[in-house]
Design a protein around this motif. Sequence first.
Motif, PDB file in Angstrom:
ATOM      1  N   THR A 109      -3.177   5.316   2.578  1.00  0.00           N
ATOM      2  CA  THR A 109      -3.949   5.393   1.346  1.00  0.00           C
ATOM      3  C   THR A 109      -4.765   6.860   1.109  1.00  0.00           C
ATOM      4  N   ASN A 110      -5.101   7.147   2.407  1.00  0.00           N
ATOM      5  CA  ASN A 110      -5.963   8.194   2.641  1.00  0.00           C
ATOM      6  C   ASN A 110      -7.329   8.111   1.929  1.00  0.00           C
ATOM      7  N   ARG A 111      -7.575   6.645   2.108  1.00  0.00           N
ATOM      8  CA  ARG A 111      -8.887   6.171   2.024  1.00  0.00           C
ATOM      9  C   ARG A 111      -9.391   5.205   3.213  1.00  0.00           C
ATOM     10  N   ALA A 112     -10.729   5.409   3.445  1.00  0.00           N
ATOM     11  CA  ALA A 112     -11.070   4.333   4.591  1.00  0.00           C
ATOM     12  C   ALA A 112     -11.202   3.043   4.334  1.00  0.00           C
ATOM     13  N   CYS A 113     -10.345   2.174   5.035  1.00  0.00           N
ATOM     14  CA  CYS A 113     -10.595   0.888   5.015  1.00  0.00           C
ATOM     15  C   CYS A 113     -11.749   0.296   5.296  1.00  0.00           C
ATOM     16  N   ARG A 114     -12.216  -0.604   4.459  1.00  0.00           N
ATOM     17  CA  ARG A 114     -13.519  -1.378   4.850  1.00  0.00           C
ATOM     18  C   ARG A 114     -13.295  -2.767   5.431  1.00  0.00           C
ATOM     19  N   ASN A 115     -14.025  -3.216   6.390  1.00  0.00           N
ATOM     20  CA  ASN A 115     -14.048  -4.530   6.934  1.00  0.00           C
ATOM     21  C   ASN A 115     -14.972  -5.209   6.169  1.00  0.00           C
ATOM     22  N   GLN A 151      -4.118   5.316  -7.026  1.00  0.00           N
ATOM     23  CA  GLN A 151      -5.532   5.093  -5.985  1.00  0.00           C
ATOM     24  C   GLN A 151      -5.624   3.594  -5.695  1.00  0.00           C
ATOM     25  N   VAL A 152      -5.609   3.460  -4.249  1.00  0.00           N
ATOM     26  CA  VAL A 152      -5.729   2.165  -4.056  1.00  0.00           C
ATOM     27  C   VAL A 152      -6.765   1.931  -2.770  1.00  0.00           C
ATOM     28  N   GLN A 153      -7.619   1.042  -2.826  1.00  0.00           N
ATOM     29  CA  GLN A 153      -8.602   0.832  -2.035  1.00  0.00           C
ATOM     30  C   GLN A 153      -8.335  -0.282  -1.064  1.00  0.00           C
ATOM     31  N   SER A 154      -8.300  -0.450   0.118  1.00  0.00           N
ATOM     32  CA  SER A 154      -7.906  -1.528   0.859  1.00  0.00           C
ATOM     33  C   SER A 154      -9.177  -2.074   1.747  1.00  0.00           C
ATOM     34  N   PHE A 155      -9.168  -3.236   2.203  1.00  0.00           N
ATOM     35  CA  PHE A 155     -10.183  -3.798   2.822  1.00  0.00           C
ATOM     36  C   PHE A 155      -9.225  -4.710   4.036  1.00  0.00           C
ATOM     37  N   LYS A 156     -10.073  -5.207   5.209  1.00  0.00           N
ATOM     38  CA  LYS A 156      -9.507  -6.121   6.016  1.00  0.00           C
ATOM     39  C   LYS A 156     -10.525  -6.995   6.314  1.00  0.00           C
ATOM     40  N   VAL A 157     -10.248  -8.375   6.422  1.00  0.00           N
ATOM     41  CA  VAL A 157     -11.138  -9.475   6.572  1.00  0.00           C
ATOM     42  C   VAL A 157     -11.108  -9.670   8.238  1.00  0.00           C
ATOM     43  N   GLY A 158     -12.473  -9.577   8.579  1.00  0.00           N
ATOM     44  CA  GLY A 158     -12.553  -9.646  10.062  1.00  0.00           C
ATOM     45  C   GLY A 158     -12.788  -8.575  10.970  1.00  0.00           C
ATOM     46  N   PRO A 159     -13.094  -8.480  12.187  1.00  0.00           N
ATOM     47  CA  PRO A 159     -13.356  -7.371  13.056  1.00  0.00           C
ATOM     48  C   PRO A 159     -12.469  -6.291  13.354  1.00  0.00           C
ATOM     49  N   LEU A 176       0.806  -1.404  -0.082  1.00  0.00           N
ATOM     50  CA  LEU A 176       0.160   0.101   0.099  1.00  0.00           C
ATOM     51  C   LEU A 176       0.796   1.310  -0.077  1.00  0.00           C
ATOM     52  N   SER A 177       1.977   1.183   0.811  1.00  0.00           N
ATOM     53  CA  SER A 177       2.763   2.319   0.731  1.00  0.00           C
ATOM     54  C   SER A 177       3.503   2.603  -0.428  1.00  0.00           C
ATOM     55  N   TYR A 178       3.809   1.645  -1.151  1.00  0.00           N
ATOM     56  CA  TYR A 178       4.725   1.779  -2.168  1.00  0.00           C
ATOM     57  C   TYR A 178       3.523   2.320  -3.416  1.00  0.00           C
ATOM     58  N   LEU A 179       2.539   1.821  -3.601  1.00  0.00           N
ATOM     59  CA  LEU A 179       1.314   2.233  -4.531  1.00  0.00           C
ATOM     60  C   LEU A 179       1.016   3.705  -4.167  1.00  0.00           C
ATOM     61  N   SER A 180       0.816   4.168  -2.952  1.00  0.00           N
ATOM     62  CA  SER A 180       0.494   5.467  -2.757  1.00  0.00           C
ATOM     63  C   SER A 180       1.437   6.434  -3.041  1.00  0.00           C
ATOM     64  N   LYS A 181       2.743   5.941  -2.685  1.00  0.00           N
ATOM     65  CA  LYS A 181       3.997   6.888  -2.788  1.00  0.00           C
ATOM     66  C   LYS A 181       4.152   7.250  -4.548  1.00  0.00           C
ATOM     67  N   ARG A 182       3.773   6.364  -5.298  1.00  0.00           N
ATOM     68  CA  ARG A 182       3.536   6.432  -6.908  1.00  0.00           C
ATOM     69  C   ARG A 182       2.358   7.309  -7.066  1.00  0.00           C
ATOM     70  N   GLY A 183       1.506   7.659  -6.191  1.00  0.00           N
ATOM     71  CA  GLY A 183       0.248   8.534  -6.509  1.00  0.00           C
ATOM     72  C   GLY A 183      -0.736   7.823  -7.206  1.00  0.00           C
ATOM     73  N   ARG A 186     -14.322  -0.512  -6.952  1.00  0.00           N
ATOM     74  CA  ARG A 186     -14.457   0.250  -8.317  1.00  0.00           C
ATOM     75  C   ARG A 186     -14.338   1.489  -8.270  1.00  0.00           C
ATOM     76  N   LEU A 187     -14.091   2.184  -6.890  1.00  0.00           N
ATOM     77  CA  LEU A 187     -13.848   3.541  -6.989  1.00  0.00           C
ATOM     78  C   LEU A 187     -12.250   3.960  -7.243  1.00  0.00           C
ATOM     79  N   SER A 188     -11.585   2.744  -7.175  1.00  0.00           N
ATOM     80  CA  SER A 188     -10.114   3.214  -7.298  1.00  0.00           C
ATOM     81  C   SER A 188      -9.236   2.244  -8.330  1.00  0.00           C
ATOM     82  N   GLU A 189      -8.030   2.556  -8.582  1.00  0.00           N
ATOM     83  CA  GLU A 189      -7.272   1.849  -9.438  1.00  0.00           C
ATOM     84  C   GLU A 189      -7.046   0.323  -9.164  1.00  0.00           C
ATOM     85  N   TYR A 190      -6.625   0.430  -8.044  1.00  0.00           N
ATOM     86  CA  TYR A 190      -6.065  -0.829  -7.275  1.00  0.00           C
ATOM     87  C   TYR A 190      -6.798  -1.158  -6.202  1.00  0.00           C
ATOM     88  N   THR A 191      -6.747  -2.543  -5.970  1.00  0.00           N
ATOM     89  CA  THR A 191      -7.320  -3.161  -4.618  1.00  0.00           C
ATOM     90  C   THR A 191      -6.933  -4.033  -4.043  1.00  0.00           C
TER      91      THR A 191
END
Length: 478
Positions: free
Chosen positions: A51-57, A31-39, A22-29, A77-82
């Motif tokens: 990423t400056n984007r809210a991570c979704r559980n 857009q990346v959307q992240s998710f986290k499995v679990g609570p 995530l850090s490398y992709l964001s450093k390159r400018g 679907r709102l970002s270039e990478y997931t």
Amino acid sequence: MALIIAGERSGVGKTTVTLALLSYLSKRGLQVQSFKVGPDYIDPMFHKYVTNRACRNLDPVLTSESYVKKCFYKYSRLSEYTLIEGVMGLFDGVKTSPLPLSLVRRGVDNFASTAHIAKLLNLPVLLVIDCSRLSGSVAAIVHGYSSFDKDIQIAGVVLNRVGSDRHLSLLKNSLQSLPIPIIGVLKRQDNITIRDRHLGLVPTAEIPELNQLIDKLANLGENCFDWENLLPLLQNTEISPPSPPSSPTHSLPKIAVAYDKAFNFYYQDNLDLLQELGAELIFWSPLKDKNLPKDIRGMYFGGGFPEVFAQQLAENNRTRDAVKAAIVSGMPTIAECGGLMYLCEQIVDMNGKSWEMVGVLPTKSVMDKRLTLGYRRATALQDSLLVDAGKTIYGHEFHRSSLIVDSDKPLYQTYRFDCDEFMGKEGWNSPPNIHASYIHMHWGNSREIPQKFVDKCRVFDSLGNVKDYLNLTPFPSP
């Protein structure tokens, strides 16, 4: 397309690998959307910081399989990478027997595991392996994980904690017989450590050197991965513009959301739902602010680490008094875990020292070494601020404190999620405008819960029975 970062077990470095990517992709400018499995709450904080984007559980226990798919497709679907960070080991999940069949596909094993999410979303997996005590055996591990469930596609492996070039050579030789590529190699990085404490990683707001840490992770991401093979796995083929926000049809009740170093455990979807249902969220700090925000008609105290900041919370006595007065006057209030602790008479910290808290719940919250952890199935014993009597909810507990005195009007009768083992009666519903519980809920599949809260806040808005008190001249800042 998207990629899931999985581990062969807990503690192998999933979070380090995820943050490096995530850090490398964001450093390159990018857009990346992240998710986290679990609570989990804390890993998503790091994702969002990078990423400056809210991570979704993505948690089918707290929500449902259908909601997991809806959430993933909506935001990916709102970002270039997931990128999705898994939970525990790839196949570590829970039994599904207590769940209604309407929420579960028949034949699902290891429910809520990373493997379950991978199959549910039809996504490939990048398997992270701790190689610190392995050489030739690594091939047996990779072969086992790749053949255990033929519906799981292992797109590649990351060899973590590799000790030397010779060690790497032994690992590569062992893996030559398998048709699974090595996507990343991370040497033992003693200079990259994310501090932790009794409930996991230290949150981002408490790490002054976080930017330097992220720079080091971005450097790892750039130099330790095969991006030619990795990038296509992360790249979205279709990107949709965000939908315009809908205009509320009712008045906007202002809800004060406690957000600082002591209270920061919130699911972003819960906050979004409150806003979608017509609430205006006012973020404030029980640690630093010397009064409640003006014109609020409800309060939401999430989980966090009030025990770590108990002295600072106790010393801010004017704000504690304002919170107490608002609740006694009837203001609808949600308090989850750390929030419940704050509403007690006292918090007794790890050193046995007592600190005065808000005092609307006639009990103390006492820290100890015993960890209470796990999914919960809970049945409401009475009508409350959020749920009606008889309703079953699914939640999660994760705390090292307990209450000295239990409520004489408990909210829930609780059981372990994956069996009928009785856990006890817990939570507070006295006075009736408070919903205070150790159980964390995700409202994604239970829209009626935040709707009920917003409606109660809206009614309280029309009463305005603490308006004069809350609109007093703010207390001077220190």
